[in-house]
Design a protein around this motif. Sequence first.
Motif, PDB file in Angstrom:
ATOM      1  N   LYS A 219      -9.460 -18.692  11.324  1.00 30.13           N
ATOM      2  CA  LYS A 219      -8.914 -19.362  12.501  1.00 30.13           C
ATOM      3  C   LYS A 219      -7.394 -19.395  12.456  1.00 30.13           C
ATOM      4  CE  LYS A 219     -12.782 -22.331  13.676  1.00 30.13           C
ATOM      5  NZ  LYS A 219     -13.217 -23.701  13.929  1.00 30.13           N
ATOM      6  N   SER A 220      -6.818 -19.533  11.264  1.00 34.26           N
ATOM      7  CA  SER A 220      -5.369 -19.503  11.098  1.00 34.26           C
ATOM      8  C   SER A 220      -5.051 -18.991   9.697  1.00 34.26           C
ATOM      9  CB  SER A 220      -4.775 -20.891  11.320  1.00 34.26           C
ATOM     10  OG  SER A 220      -5.229 -21.770  10.323  1.00 34.26           O
ATOM     11  N   PRO A 221      -3.824 -18.499   9.471  1.00 27.33           N
ATOM     12  CA  PRO A 221      -3.512 -17.853   8.199  1.00 27.33           C
ATOM     13  C   PRO A 221      -3.623 -18.750   6.976  1.00 27.33           C
ATOM     14  CG  PRO A 221      -1.825 -17.365   9.821  1.00 27.33           C
ATOM     15  CD  PRO A 221      -2.728 -18.379  10.424  1.00 27.33           C
ATOM     16  N   ASN A 222      -3.307 -20.011   7.099  1.00 26.71           N
ATOM     17  CA  ASN A 222      -3.236 -20.871   5.916  1.00 26.71           C
ATOM     18  C   ASN A 222      -4.355 -21.895   5.839  1.00 26.71           C
ATOM     19  OD1 ASN A 222      -0.837 -19.626   5.083  1.00 26.71           O
ATOM     20  ND2 ASN A 222       0.305 -20.829   6.574  1.00 26.71           N
ATOM     21  N   ARG A 223      -5.435 -21.686   6.535  1.00 26.78           N
ATOM     22  CA  ARG A 223      -6.537 -22.639   6.540  1.00 26.78           C
ATOM     23  C   ARG A 223      -7.830 -21.925   6.157  1.00 26.78           C
ATOM     24  NH1 ARG A 223      -6.489 -27.027  10.151  1.00 26.78           N
ATOM     25  NH2 ARG A 223      -8.005 -27.708   8.638  1.00 26.78           N
ATOM     26  N   PRO A 224      -8.761 -22.616   5.528  1.00 28.24           N
ATOM     27  CA  PRO A 224     -10.029 -21.978   5.155  1.00 28.24           C
ATOM     28  C   PRO A 224     -11.046 -21.916   6.296  1.00 28.24           C
ATOM     29  CG  PRO A 224      -9.971 -24.210   4.300  1.00 28.24           C
ATOM     30  CD  PRO A 224      -8.628 -23.961   4.935  1.00 28.24           C
ATOM     31  N   ASP A 225     -10.730 -22.524   7.448  1.00 31.44           N
ATOM     32  CA  ASP A 225     -11.676 -22.540   8.562  1.00 31.44           C
ATOM     33  C   ASP A 225     -11.913 -21.134   9.089  1.00 31.44           C
ATOM     34  OD1 ASP A 225     -11.556 -25.263   8.290  1.00 31.44           O
ATOM     35  OD2 ASP A 225     -10.029 -25.499   9.860  1.00 31.44           O
ATOM     36  N   ARG A 226     -13.134 -20.867   9.503  1.00 30.91           N
ATOM     37  CA  ARG A 226     -13.507 -19.536   9.980  1.00 30.91           C
ATOM     38  C   ARG A 226     -14.256 -19.627  11.302  1.00 30.91           C
ATOM     39  NH1 ARG A 226     -10.364 -17.879   6.675  1.00 30.91           N
ATOM     40  NH2 ARG A 226     -10.862 -17.069   4.642  1.00 30.91           N
TER      41      ARG A 226
ATOM     42  N   PHE B 179       1.162 -12.349   9.627  1.00 27.83           N
ATOM     43  CA  PHE B 179       2.408 -13.035   9.334  1.00 27.83           C
ATOM     44  C   PHE B 179       2.880 -13.937  10.472  1.00 27.83           C
ATOM     45  CE2 PHE B 179       2.444  -9.047   6.924  1.00 27.83           C
ATOM     46  CZ  PHE B 179       2.491  -9.571   5.653  1.00 27.83           C
ATOM     47  N   ALA B 180       2.001 -14.246  11.422  1.00 30.38           N
ATOM     48  CA  ALA B 180       2.390 -15.077  12.558  1.00 30.38           C
ATOM     49  C   ALA B 180       2.730 -16.486  12.079  1.00 30.38           C
ATOM     50  CB  ALA B 180       1.263 -15.141  13.577  1.00 30.38           C
ATOM     51  N   GLY B 181       3.815 -17.037  12.600  1.00 27.48           N
ATOM     52  CA  GLY B 181       4.209 -18.395  12.269  1.00 27.48           C
ATOM     53  C   GLY B 181       5.006 -18.509  10.979  1.00 27.48           C
ATOM     54  N   LEU B 182       5.262 -17.422  10.300  1.00 23.20           N
ATOM     55  CA  LEU B 182       6.032 -17.465   9.060  1.00 23.20           C
ATOM     56  C   LEU B 182       7.455 -17.005   9.326  1.00 23.20           C
ATOM     57  CD1 LEU B 182       3.492 -15.828   6.585  1.00 23.20           C
ATOM     58  CD2 LEU B 182       3.886 -18.249   6.957  1.00 23.20           C
ATOM     59  N   SER B 183       8.396 -17.568   8.574  1.00 25.67           N
ATOM     60  CA  SER B 183       9.768 -17.090   8.686  1.00 25.67           C
ATOM     61  C   SER B 183       9.867 -15.719   8.020  1.00 25.67           C
ATOM     62  CB  SER B 183      10.730 -18.073   8.020  1.00 25.67           C
ATOM     63  OG  SER B 183      10.515 -18.075   6.620  1.00 25.67           O
ATOM     64  N   LYS B 184      11.009 -15.075   8.196  1.00 29.57           N
ATOM     65  CA  LYS B 184      11.183 -13.738   7.625  1.00 29.57           C
ATOM     66  C   LYS B 184      11.078 -13.774   6.107  1.00 29.57           C
ATOM     67  CE  LYS B 184      14.248  -9.795   7.565  1.00 29.57           C
ATOM     68  NZ  LYS B 184      15.529  -9.250   7.929  1.00 29.57           N
ATOM     69  N   GLU B 185      11.664 -14.802   5.476  1.00 28.19           N
ATOM     70  CA  GLU B 185      11.618 -14.913   4.011  1.00 28.19           C
ATOM     71  C   GLU B 185      10.191 -15.171   3.521  1.00 28.19           C
ATOM     72  OE1 GLU B 185      13.756 -16.856   5.872  1.00 28.19           O
ATOM     73  OE2 GLU B 185      15.488 -15.536   5.590  1.00 28.19           O
TER      74      GLU B 185
ATOM     75  N   GLU C 203       8.216 -11.946   3.856  1.00 25.07           N
ATOM     76  CA  GLU C 203       8.559 -11.001   2.793  1.00 25.07           C
ATOM     77  C   GLU C 203       7.967 -11.435   1.460  1.00 25.07           C
ATOM     78  OE1 GLU C 203      12.787 -10.737   2.916  1.00 25.07           O
ATOM     79  OE2 GLU C 203      12.788  -9.420   4.672  1.00 25.07           O
ATOM     80  N   ALA C 204       7.988 -12.748   1.191  1.00 25.77           N
ATOM     81  CA  ALA C 204       7.411 -13.242  -0.067  1.00 25.77           C
ATOM     82  C   ALA C 204       5.903 -13.014  -0.097  1.00 25.77           C
ATOM     83  CB  ALA C 204       7.721 -14.728  -0.241  1.00 25.77           C
ATOM     84  N   ARG C 205       5.243 -13.256   1.026  1.00 26.04           N
ATOM     85  CA  ARG C 205       3.799 -13.033   1.076  1.00 26.04           C
ATOM     86  C   ARG C 205       3.467 -11.548   0.941  1.00 26.04           C
ATOM     87  NH1 ARG C 205      -0.003 -15.916   5.343  1.00 26.04           N
ATOM     88  NH2 ARG C 205       0.566 -17.642   4.008  1.00 26.04           N
ATOM     89  N   ALA C 206       4.230 -10.684   1.606  1.00 20.88           N
ATOM     90  CA  ALA C 206       3.999  -9.235   1.496  1.00 20.88           C
ATOM     91  C   ALA C 206       4.224  -8.767   0.067  1.00 20.88           C
ATOM     92  CB  ALA C 206       4.901  -8.491   2.466  1.00 20.88           C
ATOM     93  N   ALA C 207       5.267  -9.298  -0.594  1.00 19.59           N
ATOM     94  CA  ALA C 207       5.521  -8.924  -1.990  1.00 19.59           C
ATOM     95  C   ALA C 207       4.384  -9.403  -2.892  1.00 19.59           C
ATOM     96  CB  ALA C 207       6.845  -9.505  -2.457  1.00 19.59           C
ATOM     97  N   GLY C 208       3.867 -10.600  -2.633  1.00 20.67           N
ATOM     98  CA  GLY C 208       2.738 -11.097  -3.412  1.00 20.67           C
ATOM     99  C   GLY C 208       1.482 -10.264  -3.220  1.00 20.67           C
ATOM    100  N   GLU C 209       1.233  -9.862  -1.976  1.00 22.08           N
ATOM    101  CA  GLU C 209       0.078  -9.003  -1.705  1.00 22.08           C
ATOM    102  C   GLU C 209       0.234  -7.656  -2.391  1.00 22.08           C
ATOM    103  OE1 GLU C 209      -2.744  -9.456   0.147  1.00 22.08           O
ATOM    104  OE2 GLU C 209      -2.269 -11.558   0.459  1.00 22.08           O
ATOM    105  N   GLN C 210       1.443  -7.103  -2.338  1.00 19.11           N
ATOM    106  CA  GLN C 210       1.693  -5.817  -2.986  1.00 19.11           C
ATOM    107  C   GLN C 210       1.549  -5.937  -4.496  1.00 19.11           C
ATOM    108  OE1 GLN C 210       2.115  -3.048  -1.308  1.00 19.11           O
ATOM    109  NE2 GLN C 210       2.264  -1.822  -3.141  1.00 19.11           N
ATOM    110  N   ARG C 211       2.043  -7.040  -5.054  1.00 16.04           N
ATOM    111  CA  ARG C 211       1.931  -7.256  -6.495  1.00 16.04           C
ATOM    112  C   ARG C 211       0.469  -7.376  -6.915  1.00 16.04           C
ATOM    113  NH1 ARG C 211       3.709 -12.313  -6.925  1.00 16.04           N
ATOM    114  NH2 ARG C 211       1.558 -12.984  -6.936  1.00 16.04           N
ATOM    115  N   ASP C 212      -0.302  -8.148  -6.156  1.00 14.52           N
ATOM    116  CA  ASP C 212      -1.712  -8.355  -6.506  1.00 14.52           C
ATOM    117  C   ASP C 212      -2.535  -7.098  -6.323  1.00 14.52           C
ATOM    118  OD1 ASP C 212      -1.016 -10.929  -7.034  1.00 14.52           O
ATOM    119  OD2 ASP C 212      -1.803 -11.742  -5.162  1.00 14.52           O
ATOM    120  N   ALA C 213      -2.205  -6.282  -5.335  1.00 17.36           N
ATOM    121  CA  ALA C 213      -2.971  -5.068  -5.067  1.00 17.36           C
ATOM    122  C   ALA C 213      -2.409  -3.862  -5.808  1.00 17.36           C
ATOM    123  CB  ALA C 213      -3.000  -4.782  -3.566  1.00 17.36           C
ATOM    124  N   GLY C 214      -1.308  -4.033  -6.504  1.00 17.60           N
ATOM    125  CA  GLY C 214      -0.684  -2.913  -7.200  1.00 17.60           C
ATOM    126  C   GLY C 214      -1.571  -2.315  -8.272  1.00 17.60           C
ATOM    127  N   ALA C 215      -2.378  -3.137  -8.912  1.00 16.58           N
ATOM    128  CA  ALA C 215      -3.251  -2.620  -9.969  1.00 16.58           C
ATOM    129  C   ALA C 215      -4.270  -1.641  -9.403  1.00 16.58           C
ATOM    130  CB  ALA C 215      -3.967  -3.769 -10.664  1.00 16.58           C
TER     131      ALA C 215
END
Length: 176
Positions: free
Chosen positions: A45-52, A70-76, A79-91
Amino acid sequence: MGRQTRSNDWGFPRWRAYGSERVAQQVRPCDREGCDEPGDRPAPKSPNRPDRWYFCERHAAEYNKGWDYFAGLSKEEAEARAAGEQRDAGAYGQAKFYGWGGEGDGTRSRDEMRALDVLGVEVDASFDEIKAAYRRLAKANHPDVAPDDADAATRFQAITSAYEVLSKAEERRAAS
């Protein structure tokens, strides 16, 4: 004899198939208004909530078509979330060639391994060694050097395409 008090589900063998209970199965309907298909595809339902939401396949595709992670997030924050996703999926990206279980340390694809065989270099050869082997073989098998050898052109083509495969792989590694 009286009425049977035990169900057919006790003991061995089971006298009734698994999943053949007499109680009706609960089927969650699609959350889209007016749809009566089963809602078996969860959508956030929203990016930061567990509701479905739970949609059918058609409405899930329609809902996800315009989804912006990335809706509702600032640019920083984005970018931090994208970097975290890339880091976690890098393996997963590093392990993409391990499934074949071929020779080497798992960093080269099957095509790269074939190209190394054509050039006659070891699996763990550096790119400088690959380049030197390519130049040596290209000089020896060039059609201008051996004009009466019919197989020289075929060998030269194989050597050139093997070097192209390895140089593109090296460029991909350098870019990441």
